[in-house]
Design a protein around this motif. Structure first.
Motif, mmCIF file in Angstrom:
data_model
loop_
_atom_site.group_PDB
_atom_site.id
_atom_site.type_symbol
_atom_site.label_atom_id
_atom_site.label_comp_id
_atom_site.label_asym_id
_atom_site.label_seq_id
_atom_site.Cartn_x
_atom_site.Cartn_y
_atom_site.Cartn_z
ATOM 1 N N ILE A 249 0.834 -1.210 0.000
ATOM 2 C CA ILE A 249 0.000 0.000 0.000
ATOM 3 C C ILE A 249 0.865 1.255 0.000
ATOM 4 C CG2 ILE A 249 -1.628 1.351 1.382
ATOM 5 C CD1 ILE A 249 -2.906 -1.319 2.238
ATOM 6 N N PHE A 250 1.896 1.270 0.834
ATOM 7 C CA PHE A 250 2.763 2.444 0.908
ATOM 8 C C PHE A 250 3.541 2.627 -0.400
ATOM 9 C CE2 PHE A 250 1.491 2.803 5.135
ATOM 10 C CZ PHE A 250 2.148 3.821 5.803
ATOM 11 N N GLN A 251 4.039 1.534 -0.959
ATOM 12 C CA GLN A 251 4.796 1.633 -2.209
ATOM 13 C C GLN A 251 3.930 2.153 -3.347
ATOM 14 O OE1 GLN A 251 6.550 -2.222 -2.871
ATOM 15 N NE2 GLN A 251 7.886 -2.083 -1.078
ATOM 16 N N ALA A 252 2.668 1.764 -3.351
ATOM 17 C CA ALA A 252 1.759 2.235 -4.398
ATOM 18 C C ALA A 252 1.557 3.744 -4.328
ATOM 19 C CB ALA A 252 0.410 1.524 -4.277
ATOM 20 N N SER A 253 1.790 4.313 -3.141
ATOM 21 C CA SER A 253 1.667 5.763 -2.958
ATOM 22 C C SER A 253 3.017 6.460 -2.997
ATOM 23 C CB SER A 253 0.975 6.065 -1.615
ATOM 24 O OG SER A 253 -0.314 5.485 -1.558
ATOM 25 N N GLY A 254 4.050 5.713 -3.357
ATOM 26 C CA GLY A 254 5.378 6.289 -3.426
ATOM 27 C C GLY A 254 6.019 6.525 -2.077
ATOM 28 N N GLU A 255 5.538 5.822 -1.062
ATOM 29 C CA GLU A 255 6.051 5.976 0.294
ATOM 30 C C GLU A 255 6.781 4.713 0.739
ATOM 31 O OE1 GLU A 255 5.848 8.792 1.926
ATOM 32 O OE2 GLU A 255 4.523 9.813 0.483
ATOM 33 N N GLN A 256 7.579 4.854 1.788
ATOM 34 C CA GLN A 256 8.311 3.720 2.354
ATOM 35 C C GLN A 256 7.667 3.315 3.677
ATOM 36 O OE1 GLN A 256 11.101 2.226 0.939
ATOM 37 N NE2 GLN A 256 11.102 0.682 2.555
ATOM 38 N N TYR A 257 7.301 2.066 3.788
ATOM 39 C CA TYR A 257 6.699 1.558 5.029
ATOM 40 C C TYR A 257 7.792 1.085 5.977
ATOM 41 C CZ TYR A 257 3.930 -1.421 8.187
ATOM 42 O OH TYR A 257 3.354 -2.004 9.289
ATOM 43 N N GLU A 258 7.770 1.584 7.179
ATOM 44 C CA GLU A 258 8.710 1.148 8.212
ATOM 45 C C GLU A 258 8.049 0.045 9.037
ATOM 46 O OE1 GLU A 258 10.624 2.809 12.373
ATOM 47 O OE2 GLU A 258 10.200 4.242 10.780
ATOM 48 N N GLU A 259 8.580 -1.155 8.957
ATOM 49 C CA GLU A 259 7.960 -2.292 9.633
ATOM 50 C C GLU A 259 8.164 -2.210 11.146
ATOM 51 O OE1 GLU A 259 9.827 -5.594 7.756
ATOM 52 O OE2 GLU A 259 8.764 -5.335 5.850
ATOM 53 N N PRO A 260 7.107 -2.456 11.918
ATOM 54 C CA PRO A 260 7.243 -2.413 13.375
ATOM 55 C C PRO A 260 7.814 -3.712 13.920
ATOM 56 C CG PRO A 260 5.003 -2.987 12.810
ATOM 57 C CD PRO A 260 5.733 -2.760 11.501
ATOM 58 N N LYS A 261 8.303 -3.663 15.140
ATOM 59 C CA LYS A 261 8.730 -4.855 15.858
ATOM 60 C C LYS A 261 7.557 -5.369 16.698
ATOM 61 C CE LYS A 261 13.275 -4.704 14.957
ATOM 62 N NZ LYS A 261 14.065 -5.797 14.345
ATOM 63 N N LEU A 262 7.496 -6.664 16.870
ATOM 64 C CA LEU A 262 6.530 -7.281 17.772
ATOM 65 C C LEU A 262 7.286 -7.846 18.961
ATOM 66 C CD1 LEU A 262 3.775 -8.418 18.632
ATOM 67 C CD2 LEU A 262 4.216 -10.390 17.143
ATOM 68 N N VAL A 263 6.980 -7.338 20.151
ATOM 69 C CA VAL A 263 7.635 -7.788 21.377
ATOM 70 C C VAL A 263 6.707 -8.759 22.097
ATOM 71 C CG1 VAL A 263 8.627 -7.101 23.589
ATOM 72 C CG2 VAL A 263 8.864 -5.605 21.603
ATOM 73 N N LEU A 264 7.155 -9.998 22.260
ATOM 74 C CA LEU A 264 6.407 -10.995 23.014
ATOM 75 C C LEU A 264 6.933 -11.014 24.436
ATOM 76 C CD1 LEU A 264 6.451 -13.895 20.387
ATOM 77 C CD2 LEU A 264 4.689 -12.144 20.710
ATOM 78 N N PHE A 265 6.036 -10.986 25.402
ATOM 79 C CA PHE A 265 6.464 -11.002 26.798
ATOM 80 C C PHE A 265 5.464 -11.792 27.627
ATOM 81 C CE2 PHE A 265 3.460 -7.517 26.666
ATOM 82 C CZ PHE A 265 2.868 -7.476 27.912
ATOM 83 N N ASN A 266 5.829 -12.068 28.838
ATOM 84 C CA ASN A 266 4.853 -12.643 29.765
ATOM 85 C C ASN A 266 4.972 -11.947 31.109
ATOM 86 O OD1 ASN A 266 7.200 -13.833 30.754
ATOM 87 N ND2 ASN A 266 6.706 -15.865 29.992
ATOM 88 N N GLY A 267 3.836 -11.634 31.675
ATOM 89 C CA GLY A 267 3.790 -11.000 32.994
ATOM 90 C C GLY A 267 3.879 -9.499 32.935
ATOM 91 N N SER A 268 5.035 -8.968 32.559
ATOM 92 C CA SER A 268 5.236 -7.527 32.527
ATOM 93 C C SER A 268 6.355 -7.193 31.561
ATOM 94 C CB SER A 268 5.569 -7.001 33.927
ATOM 95 O OG SER A 268 6.719 -7.644 34.447
ATOM 96 N N VAL A 269 6.385 -5.922 31.164
ATOM 97 C CA VAL A 269 7.382 -5.489 30.189
ATOM 98 C C VAL A 269 7.603 -3.988 30.344
ATOM 99 C CG1 VAL A 269 5.754 -4.918 28.334
ATOM 100 C CG2 VAL A 269 8.050 -5.730 27.750
ATOM 101 N N ARG A 270 8.790 -3.543 29.970
ATOM 102 C CA ARG A 270 9.071 -2.119 29.960
ATOM 103 C C ARG A 270 9.258 -1.669 28.519
ATOM 104 N NH1 ARG A 270 10.157 1.287 33.813
ATOM 105 N NH2 ARG A 270 10.518 -0.373 35.324
ATOM 106 N N SER A 271 8.535 -0.626 28.149
ATOM 107 C CA SER A 271 8.608 -0.082 26.804
ATOM 108 C C SER A 271 8.980 1.393 26.885
ATOM 109 C CB SER A 271 7.259 -0.223 26.095
ATOM 110 O OG SER A 271 6.316 0.692 26.634
ATOM 111 N N ALA A 272 9.125 2.025 25.731
ATOM 112 C CA ALA A 272 9.387 3.463 25.706
ATOM 113 C C ALA A 272 8.189 4.251 26.228
ATOM 114 C CB ALA A 272 9.732 3.910 24.290
ATOM 115 N N CYS A 273 7.044 3.595 26.305
ATOM 116 C CA CYS A 273 5.834 4.224 26.847
ATOM 117 C C CYS A 273 5.656 3.933 28.336
ATOM 118 C CB CYS A 273 4.612 3.741 26.080
ATOM 119 S SG CYS A 273 4.623 4.193 24.333
ATOM 120 N N GLY A 274 6.615 3.253 28.939
ATOM 121 C CA GLY A 274 6.548 2.947 30.357
ATOM 122 C C GLY A 274 6.342 1.473 30.630
#
Length: 313
Positions: free
Chosen positions: A123-148
């Motif tokens: 979809i992004f390429q069709a609009s002449g844009e570059q799609y930045e793929e996200p990471k998927l973080v798998l965790f159990n119980g709790s996790v720390r992210s850039a959002c806290g």
């Protein structure tokens, strides 16, 4: 959903078993600590500070014993990550192998993520844009992210600060048994929705919303949040459309996603949890709205159909 044998995304960070304080990466024996050889008095060290012959023999034996166990102490002493039998290396984190069921779920999530990558890259390429793929973080119980810090009770979430989706896979047991939304395509819908938030981040929707809500009342911010969430549902529907076009959907898959959208609507959740609804507190959308916008994305396959910010929703 027909998913086995398809490409799996490499954008997975498996933090299951890691501590939210920094996990098992870095120093393998705890925060701030390094690898320490067994200490003690007398016979292991000469008075002048040099190593005795007995110490050297001990270290040589220890080295080969650890090598036989699959631990490369030279790598550890040089500050590198430590690989241990039964552990899987993922971006510097060591995590224990899960059950066969968990590993199959991980493979499924990696496959779904790969399908979202194919969809949005196209979809992004069709609009002449570059799609930045996200990471998927798998965790159990709790996790720390850039959002806290977040716990499993937070449910799956996307953090725009690090552009990662966070998922405790135990959520799917809750989705199936507590919220009556079982099925692999229901699970795929959840991930596709969070990836939808990533798309919103890339096109500027999330930054603008986060800036605007600082000046909004709680009620107005909730109303705007609903529009953001419904657009992510619509984007998930677009992914569903591309998945259908590949011939990957099985009978009942679409119904699984629509049922999941129904079960996690604000009104349905509030009725289940407290017996009554408070519309002013809605921030994700009603069951009817969530089904409507997922279906709209699915039917159209077009981002232009997902304008939830104009008119009523």
């Amino acid at each position: 959903m027909e998913w086995k044998g398809r490409r799996q995304s490499g954008n997975i960070e498996d933090q299951r078993g890691a501590s939210p304080e920094g996990g098992l990466g870095g120093s393998p024996f705890g925060r701030g600590g390094g690898f320490r050889l067994p200490g003690g008095g007398g016979g292991m060290r000469r008075a002048g500070g040099g190593l005795s012959f007995g110490t050297i023999i001990f270290l040589v034996i220890l080295y080969f014993v650890l090598r036989a166990m699959g631990i490369d102490m030279l790598q550890v002493l040089e500050g590198g990550p430590m690989n241990m039998p039964g552990f899987e290396q993922s971006d510097g984190s060591q995590v224990p192998q899960g059950s066969a069921e968990e590993e199959e779920m991980k493979a499924f999530m990696a496959t779904v993520l790969a399908e979202t990558e194919d969809t949005w890259n196209g979809i992004f390429q069709a609009s002449g844009e570059q799609y930045e793929e996200p990471k998927l973080v798998l965790f159990n119980g709790s996790v720390r992210s850039a959002c806290g810090f977040a716990s499993a009770a937070s449910g799956p979430f996307y953090c725009p600060g690090d552009r990662k989706v966070y998922l405790d896979m135990s959520f799917f047991d809750e989705l199936a048994h507590k919220f009556d939304a079982a099925g692999d395509f229901a699970q795929a819908y959840v991930l596709a929705h969070e990836v939808g938030h990533h798309v919103q981040n890339l096109i500027g929707v999330l930054p603008k919303f986060n800036q605007m809500r600082q000046r909004m009342s709680e009620v107005d911010a909730n109303q705007m949040s609903i529009r953001v969430e419904l657009q992510a549902d619509c984007f998930a529907g677009i992914w569903g459309k591309y998945t259908e076009q590949k011939g990957l959907l099985e009978r009942g898959d679409l119904e699984e996603a629509l049922n999941a959208a129904t079960q996690i609507g604000d009104d349905t959740l509030q009725k289940r949890m407290q017996g009554y609804v408070v519309p002013e507190s809605f921030n994700h959308g009603t069951s009817e709205q969530r089904m409507k916008w997922f279906q709209r994305g699915f039917d159209s396959g077009q981002m232009s159909a997902c304008d939830t910010f104009s008119g009523s929703v």
